[in-house]
Scaffold this motif. Structure first.
Motif, PDB file in Angstrom:
ATOM      1  N   VAL A  30       0.690  -1.205   0.071  1.00  0.00           N
ATOM      2  CA  VAL A  30       0.042   0.150   0.214  1.00  0.00           C
ATOM      3  C   VAL A  30       0.801   1.178   0.156  1.00  0.00           C
ATOM      4  CG1 VAL A  30      -1.722   1.400   1.403  1.00  0.00           C
ATOM      5  CG2 VAL A  30      -1.997  -1.156   1.109  1.00  0.00           C
ATOM      6  N   PHE A  31       1.915   1.297   0.878  1.00  0.00           N
ATOM      7  CA  PHE A  31       2.709   2.407   0.801  1.00  0.00           C
ATOM      8  C   PHE A  31       3.204   2.726  -0.327  1.00  0.00           C
ATOM      9  CE2 PHE A  31       7.005   4.036   1.744  1.00  0.00           C
ATOM     10  CZ  PHE A  31       6.845   5.284   2.100  1.00  0.00           C
ATOM     11  N   GLN A  32       3.930   1.640  -1.017  1.00  0.00           N
ATOM     12  CA  GLN A  32       4.508   1.919  -2.423  1.00  0.00           C
ATOM     13  C   GLN A  32       3.517   2.263  -3.599  1.00  0.00           C
ATOM     14  OE1 GLN A  32       7.838   1.258  -2.642  1.00  0.00           O
ATOM     15  NE2 GLN A  32       7.969   0.518  -0.463  1.00  0.00           N
ATOM     16  N   GLY A  33       2.572   1.882  -3.358  1.00  0.00           N
ATOM     17  CA  GLY A  33       1.490   2.315  -4.283  1.00  0.00           C
ATOM     18  C   GLY A  33       1.156   3.794  -4.159  1.00  0.00           C
ATOM     19  N   LEU A  34       0.981   4.073  -2.840  1.00  0.00           N
ATOM     20  CA  LEU A  34       0.646   5.508  -2.577  1.00  0.00           C
ATOM     21  C   LEU A  34       1.931   6.506  -3.164  1.00  0.00           C
ATOM     22  CD1 LEU A  34      -0.959   5.317   0.853  1.00  0.00           C
ATOM     23  CD2 LEU A  34      -2.064   5.707  -1.466  1.00  0.00           C
ATOM     24  N   VAL A  35       3.166   5.990  -2.864  1.00  0.00           N
ATOM     25  CA  VAL A  35       4.266   6.557  -3.099  1.00  0.00           C
ATOM     26  C   VAL A  35       4.291   6.934  -4.768  1.00  0.00           C
ATOM     27  CG1 VAL A  35       6.717   6.944  -3.535  1.00  0.00           C
ATOM     28  CG2 VAL A  35       5.769   6.318  -1.285  1.00  0.00           C
ATOM     29  N   VAL A  36       3.898   5.861  -5.558  1.00  0.00           N
ATOM     30  CA  VAL A  36       3.915   6.043  -6.878  1.00  0.00           C
ATOM     31  C   VAL A  36       2.773   6.872  -7.543  1.00  0.00           C
ATOM     32  CG1 VAL A  36       3.639   4.838  -9.138  1.00  0.00           C
ATOM     33  CG2 VAL A  36       5.116   3.929  -7.377  1.00  0.00           C
ATOM     34  N   ALA A  37       1.603   6.427  -6.817  1.00  0.00           N
ATOM     35  CA  ALA A  37       0.502   7.408  -7.006  1.00  0.00           C
ATOM     36  C   ALA A  37       0.597   8.848  -6.732  1.00  0.00           C
ATOM     37  CB  ALA A  37      -0.823   6.955  -6.542  1.00  0.00           C
ATOM     38  N   GLY A  38       1.312   9.213  -5.693  1.00  0.00           N
ATOM     39  CA  GLY A  38       1.457  10.772  -5.246  1.00  0.00           C
ATOM     40  C   GLY A  38       2.344  11.378  -6.298  1.00  0.00           C
ATOM     41  N   THR A  39       3.074  10.699  -6.399  1.00  0.00           N
ATOM     42  CA  THR A  39       4.319  11.165  -7.619  1.00  0.00           C
ATOM     43  C   THR A  39       3.938  11.642  -8.792  1.00  0.00           C
ATOM     44  OG1 THR A  39       6.341  10.125  -6.290  1.00  0.00           O
ATOM     45  CG2 THR A  39       6.687  10.954  -8.684  1.00  0.00           C
ATOM     46  N   ALA A  43       2.703   3.774 -16.183  1.00  0.00           N
ATOM     47  CA  ALA A  43       2.840   2.140 -16.373  1.00  0.00           C
ATOM     48  C   ALA A  43       3.179   1.230 -15.002  1.00  0.00           C
ATOM     49  CB  ALA A  43       4.284   1.840 -17.452  1.00  0.00           C
ATOM     50  N   VAL A  44       3.907   1.970 -14.041  1.00  0.00           N
ATOM     51  CA  VAL A  44       4.017   1.153 -12.785  1.00  0.00           C
ATOM     52  C   VAL A  44       2.872   1.103 -12.254  1.00  0.00           C
ATOM     53  CG1 VAL A  44       5.116   1.312 -10.636  1.00  0.00           C
ATOM     54  CG2 VAL A  44       6.354   1.878 -12.724  1.00  0.00           C
ATOM     55  N   LEU A  45       1.831   2.124 -12.230  1.00  0.00           N
ATOM     56  CA  LEU A  45       0.708   2.332 -11.434  1.00  0.00           C
ATOM     57  C   LEU A  45      -0.423   1.294 -12.168  1.00  0.00           C
ATOM     58  CD1 LEU A  45      -0.168   3.541  -8.887  1.00  0.00           C
ATOM     59  CD2 LEU A  45      -1.095   5.356 -10.239  1.00  0.00           C
ATOM     60  N   LEU A  46      -0.446   1.225 -13.401  1.00  0.00           N
ATOM     61  CA  LEU A  46      -1.226   0.353 -14.153  1.00  0.00           C
ATOM     62  C   LEU A  46      -0.897  -1.092 -13.997  1.00  0.00           C
ATOM     63  CD1 LEU A  46      -1.579   2.148 -17.765  1.00  0.00           C
ATOM     64  CD2 LEU A  46      -3.336   1.591 -15.893  1.00  0.00           C
ATOM     65  N   TYR A  47       0.441  -1.447 -13.877  1.00  0.00           N
ATOM     66  CA  TYR A  47       0.859  -2.720 -13.602  1.00  0.00           C
ATOM     67  C   TYR A  47       0.458  -3.005 -12.066  1.00  0.00           C
ATOM     68  CZ  TYR A  47       3.691  -6.920 -12.281  1.00  0.00           C
ATOM     69  OH  TYR A  47       4.213  -7.964 -12.073  1.00  0.00           O
ATOM     70  N   MET A  48       0.617  -2.374 -11.143  1.00  0.00           N
ATOM     71  CA  MET A  48       0.031  -2.580  -9.742  1.00  0.00           C
ATOM     72  C   MET A  48      -1.406  -2.807  -9.715  1.00  0.00           C
ATOM     73  SD  MET A  48       2.236   0.375  -7.673  1.00  0.00           S
ATOM     74  CE  MET A  48       3.494   0.160  -6.966  1.00  0.00           C
ATOM     75  N   GLY A  49      -2.092  -2.031 -10.358  1.00  0.00           N
ATOM     76  CA  GLY A  49      -3.474  -2.375 -10.443  1.00  0.00           C
ATOM     77  C   GLY A  49      -3.828  -3.710 -11.132  1.00  0.00           C
ATOM     78  N   TRP A  50      -3.269  -3.969 -12.093  1.00  0.00           N
ATOM     79  CA  TRP A  50      -3.523  -5.346 -13.063  1.00  0.00           C
ATOM     80  C   TRP A  50      -3.047  -6.488 -12.172  1.00  0.00           C
ATOM     81  CZ3 TRP A  50       0.251  -8.818 -14.212  1.00  0.00           C
ATOM     82  CH2 TRP A  50      -0.216  -9.748 -14.974  1.00  0.00           C
ATOM     83  N   PHE A  51      -1.940  -6.282 -11.210  1.00  0.00           N
ATOM     84  CA  PHE A  51      -1.517  -7.369 -10.666  1.00  0.00           C
ATOM     85  C   PHE A  51      -2.248  -7.719  -9.355  1.00  0.00           C
ATOM     86  CE2 PHE A  51       0.681  -9.383  -6.991  1.00  0.00           C
ATOM     87  CZ  PHE A  51       1.537 -10.307  -7.772  1.00  0.00           C
ATOM     88  N   VAL A  52      -2.827  -6.641  -8.928  1.00  0.00           N
ATOM     89  CA  VAL A  52      -3.988  -6.818  -7.584  1.00  0.00           C
ATOM     90  C   VAL A  52      -5.332  -7.362  -8.438  1.00  0.00           C
ATOM     91  CG1 VAL A  52      -5.465  -5.549  -6.059  1.00  0.00           C
ATOM     92  CG2 VAL A  52      -2.985  -5.174  -6.194  1.00  0.00           C
ATOM     93  N   ALA A  53      -5.470  -7.186  -9.564  1.00  0.00           N
ATOM     94  CA  ALA A  53      -6.891  -7.589 -10.051  1.00  0.00           C
ATOM     95  C   ALA A  53      -6.778  -8.910 -10.540  1.00  0.00           C
ATOM     96  CB  ALA A  53      -7.236  -6.675 -11.290  1.00  0.00           C
TER      97      ALA A  53
END
Length: 123
Positions: free
Chosen positions: A66-75, A102-112
């Protein structure tokens, strides 16, 4: 005869010119140096959630994901704010939006597809 207007907006430049653009560039450089902040963040977040083993505890894996996702989304949000809201037409900021997206989309795809990291088999 009409006189051409000189106030057509900002020109495209390599480096950002606004304050938020400079903040976005610093965040982008921090994201590029990810080994410097990822491991300390794992230790810190694991300590804050009170989990046992750093890579063994499901709570630690979930909290750090969650922290890594928030850092990428915030940036990404700061970059888009600089580009679209402050109209800082910087090539470096525009190029930084591509891998961050691309990283944020990959994170979302991985979770899905695979479920949330750390929660596999917990249920």
């Amino acid at each position: 005869m009409t006189v051409p207007s000189k106030a057509r907006g900002r020109k495209i430049a390599w480096l950002p010119r606004t304050r938020i653009g400079n903040v976005a560039l610093v965040l982008d450089l921090a994201m590029a140096a990810f080994p410097v902040w990822v491991l300390p963040s794992w230790y810190l977040v694991t300590l804050l959630v009170g989990a046992g083993g750093m890579f063994e505890s499901p709570r630690a894996v979930v909290a750090n994901s969650v922290f890594q996702g928030l850092v990428v989304a915030g940036t990404l949000v700061v970059n888009l704010a600089a580009l679209l809201r402050a109209k800082d037409y910087s090539i470096l900021l525009g190029l930084a939006v591509l891998p961050l997206s691309a990283v944020l989309l990959y994170m979302g795809w991985f979770v899905a597809v695979n479920g949330f990291p750390g929660l596999a088999g917990a249920g």
